[in-house]
Design a protein around this motif. Sequence first.
Motif, PDB file in Angstrom:
ATOM      1  N   PHE A  82      59.945  28.753  -0.469  1.00  0.00           N
ATOM      2  CA  PHE A  82      59.143  29.900  -0.054  1.00  0.00           C
ATOM      3  C   PHE A  82      58.496  30.574  -1.258  1.00  0.00           C
ATOM      4  CE2 PHE A  82      59.325  34.605   0.292  1.00  0.00           C
ATOM      5  CZ  PHE A  82      58.285  34.799   1.193  1.00  0.00           C
ATOM      6  N   ASP A 119      70.996  37.520   2.954  1.00  0.00           N
ATOM      7  CA  ASP A 119      70.381  37.920   4.234  1.00  0.00           C
ATOM      8  C   ASP A 119      70.252  39.434   4.364  1.00  0.00           C
ATOM      9  OD1 ASP A 119      70.127  35.266   5.209  1.00  0.00           O
ATOM     10  OD2 ASP A 119      72.246  35.268   5.755  1.00  0.00           O
ATOM     11  N   LYS A 121      68.738  43.270   4.964  1.00  0.00           N
ATOM     12  CA  LYS A 121      67.764  43.880   5.857  1.00  0.00           C
ATOM     13  C   LYS A 121      66.913  44.899   5.107  1.00  0.00           C
ATOM     14  CE  LYS A 121      71.486  46.813   7.698  1.00  0.00           C
ATOM     15  NZ  LYS A 121      72.242  47.150   8.936  1.00  0.00           N
ATOM     16  N   HIS A 145      54.504  37.607  -2.166  1.00  0.00           N
ATOM     17  CA  HIS A 145      55.836  37.315  -1.624  1.00  0.00           C
ATOM     18  C   HIS A 145      56.436  38.554  -0.961  1.00  0.00           C
ATOM     19  CE1 HIS A 145      55.664  33.433  -3.348  1.00  0.00           C
ATOM     20  NE2 HIS A 145      55.971  33.759  -4.587  1.00  0.00           N
ATOM     21  N   ALA A 196      54.772  39.091   2.330  1.00  0.00           N
ATOM     22  CA  ALA A 196      55.209  38.096   3.304  1.00  0.00           C
ATOM     23  C   ALA A 196      56.605  38.426   3.839  1.00  0.00           C
ATOM     24  CB  ALA A 196      55.212  36.705   2.665  1.00  0.00           C
ATOM     25  N   LEU A 197      57.495  38.875   2.953  1.00  0.00           N
ATOM     26  CA  LEU A 197      58.844  39.259   3.381  1.00  0.00           C
ATOM     27  C   LEU A 197      58.789  40.470   4.300  1.00  0.00           C
ATOM     28  CD1 LEU A 197      60.693  38.817  -0.032  1.00  0.00           C
ATOM     29  CD2 LEU A 197      61.078  37.449   2.034  1.00  0.00           C
ATOM     30  N   ASN A 198      57.933  41.426   3.962  1.00  0.00           N
ATOM     31  CA  ASN A 198      57.782  42.611   4.789  1.00  0.00           C
ATOM     32  C   ASN A 198      57.193  42.257   6.153  1.00  0.00           C
ATOM     33  OD1 ASN A 198      55.610  45.227   5.290  1.00  0.00           O
ATOM     34  ND2 ASN A 198      57.779  45.663   5.104  1.00  0.00           N
ATOM     35  N   ASP A 199      56.270  41.315   6.178  1.00  0.00           N
ATOM     36  CA  ASP A 199      55.684  40.873   7.440  1.00  0.00           C
ATOM     37  C   ASP A 199      56.737  40.258   8.356  1.00  0.00           C
ATOM     38  OD1 ASP A 199      53.168  41.734   6.724  1.00  0.00           O
ATOM     39  OD2 ASP A 199      52.465  39.762   6.056  1.00  0.00           O
ATOM     40  N   LYS A 200      57.798  39.710   7.753  1.00  0.00           N
ATOM     41  CA  LYS A 200      58.896  39.129   8.528  1.00  0.00           C
ATOM     42  C   LYS A 200      59.904  40.182   8.980  1.00  0.00           C
ATOM     43  CE  LYS A 200      58.713  34.586   6.270  1.00  0.00           C
ATOM     44  NZ  LYS A 200      59.484  33.581   5.457  1.00  0.00           N
ATOM     45  N   GLY A 201      59.657  41.443   8.619  1.00  0.00           N
ATOM     46  CA  GLY A 201      60.521  42.515   9.074  1.00  0.00           C
ATOM     47  C   GLY A 201      61.443  43.096   8.041  1.00  0.00           C
TER      48      GLY A 201
END
Length: 248
Positions: A128, A159, A161, A183, A186-191
């Motif tokens: 990633f 993992d 949050k 990056h 992209a991580l923020n877009d995944k929640g």
Amino acid sequence: MLEVKNLCKHFGGIKAVDGATFTVEKGAITALIGPNGAGKTTAFNCISRTAAPTSGEVWLDGERIDHLRPHKITAKGLSRTFQISRNLGDMTVIENVIVQSRVDGLRGLFRPAMSQEEKDKAMSILDFLGITRIAHEDGHNLSYGQKKLMDLAALLMSDPKIILLDEPAGGVNPSLMEEIVGHIRALNDKGLTVLIVEHNMDLIMRLSHKVVVMAHGKVICAGTPDVVRKDPHVLDAYLGGVLEDEAA
């Protein structure tokens, strides 16, 4: 998701953090900014419990965590990076990343040092971040920028949050800085929720949904980048000083 209430950290007579209060909303990228010595990293240390706060409270998802040990806080879903990489130089990149895996207690004594599941997960994270090519490189052979990416990879192994990033783009070249920004987005877009300390104001204003400003250990302003950019207290305490230095 994260609530900091009247946080204080004193070193003798020095009040590094002096009653700081702010929140980090779930799913947002929040920046913590301020001049050198404002107390940003000390606040990070108190939140992650790498330093014990003198007083105040830290709440994660409605649960108070300021009394917990660092590994317990990580298990609750909060992980952080440091300004200076803390990699183990005699271990490979993938080993450094797997070290950050969740701990199973005594059961971990009866399993391989690196399970195939952990290896697969670590390689997926390295892929990633675009650094699978250095997976088996020793930590002491990495460039500064590669260490920054490895630290980010290690962070994701637990993992989390919410992640706390202490100057993730500090000292790297502009190209890598934009890669790291990509990056984080992209991580923020995944929640994933993000709290970031960074001195690059252009980066912060482009990346953040909310900005919290500290000065002399206190929070002096919090709001959207546009609101913070125009706040006279911020201009006086931080942005104005930077502009004056550049003009000089």
